[in-house]
Write an enzyme that holds these catalytic residues in place. Structure first.
Site, short mmCIF file in Angstrom:
data_model
loop_
_atom_site.label_atom_id
_atom_site.label_comp_id
_atom_site.label_asym_id
_atom_site.label_seq_id
_atom_site.Cartn_x
_atom_site.Cartn_y
_atom_site.Cartn_z
N ILE A 103 0.90 -1.15 0.00
CA ILE A 103 0.00 0.00 0.00
C ILE A 103 0.94 1.21 0.00
CG2 ILE A 103 -0.16 -0.05 2.55
CD1 ILE A 103 -2.96 1.07 2.39
N SER A 104 0.66 2.20 -0.85
CA SER A 104 1.60 3.31 -1.01
C SER A 104 1.67 4.17 0.26
CB SER A 104 1.19 4.20 -2.18
OG SER A 104 0.94 3.44 -3.32
N GLN A 105 2.76 4.89 0.35
CA GLN A 105 2.97 5.83 1.45
C GLN A 105 1.91 6.94 1.36
OE1 GLN A 105 6.69 7.75 0.83
NE2 GLN A 105 6.46 9.11 2.59
#
Ligand code: SAH
Length: 223
Positions: A70-72
């Protein structure tokens, strides 16, 4: 539907913790208040494994299984801001559904979201999660996003959340006049550039928004 207590969270997943993340993003230069509000409203702890939920409001990427992340939050905010800053697009395509978190953020800002994921398990899980959380304007498809999203006309915005070497022409062809496509470009393990393609009539301009690090955009499907 998910129960309200779970959604609100407690302790490390509480609204207070979420607000701290929003403040941090603000300090890091995110200015768009609707984007910040969407991040403040979204229970990111429900988009990661329960074992990681206490870390969900740190500004870091986290594993979501199948070797994906999951992206930052900062990167989610930055990309979303780049997509909506000049006006809210009507219909947006996301390539790389992953956990569904970015799609949930988009769903609060734009009327119609389509998102495509090449790993079946992740696509199914994200679809279930988005439905349970009540995001009704998101359609999830299992498939190879290199081909975009067939049979539904053009998109006012396209957000690519896996890194191709260069954005596939098929995707750029699905961008409506005036639309923007935001994508990381480059090899994994090397500096990737976050770029914005802006289509204006016959012309498409490309601008760089900074350096990022994404998992690679692959070909074909899995599972
Ligand atoms: N946006 C996601 C994070 C993306 S991680 C979130 O909010 O959680 C990148 C995702 O892109 C991975 O799930 C990966 O499987 C997917 N992906 C990689 N190549 C793809 C392709 N060609 N088509 C669709 N999805 C792809």
């Amino acid at each position: 539907m998910m129960d309200e207590k779970q959604r609100r969270g407690i302790g490390m997943t509480s609204q207070r913790t979420r607000e701290r993340l929003v403040q941090r993003l603000r300090n890091e230069g995110i200015r768009n208040e609707s984007v910040l509000a969407a991040i403040g409203n979204t229970p990111r702890h429900l988009f990661v494994d329960e074992a990681l939920s206490s870390r969900a409001y740190e500004d870091t990427a986290l594993p979501i299984g199948a070797g994906q992340t999951i992206s930052q939050p900062y990167v989610v905010a930055r990309m979303t801001e780049a997509l909506v800053d000049d006006g809210i697009p009507n219909k947006v395509l996301e390539v790389g559904t992953g956990s569904g978190y970015q799609a949930a953020i988009l769903a609060q800002l734009v009327p119609e979201v389509c998102t495509v994921e090449r790993i079946r398990r992740l696509a199914d899980q994200a679809q279930r999660r988005l439905r349970q959380l009540g995001y009704r304007n998101v359609r999830v498809r299992f498939g190879d996003g290199n081909a975009g999203w067939d049979g539904d006309g053009l998109f006012d915005g396209i957000l690519v959340t896996a890194a191709p070497h260069g954005v596939p022409p098929e995707l750029l062809e699905q961008l409506a006049d005036g639309g923007r496509l935001i994508a990381p470009e480059g090899e994994q393990g090397q500096a990737q550039e976050l770029v914005c393609y802006h289509r204006q009539g016959e012309q498409t301009t490309r601008t760089c928004l900074g350096l990022v690090s994404f998992v690679p955009m692959l070909r074909g499907t899995a599972g």
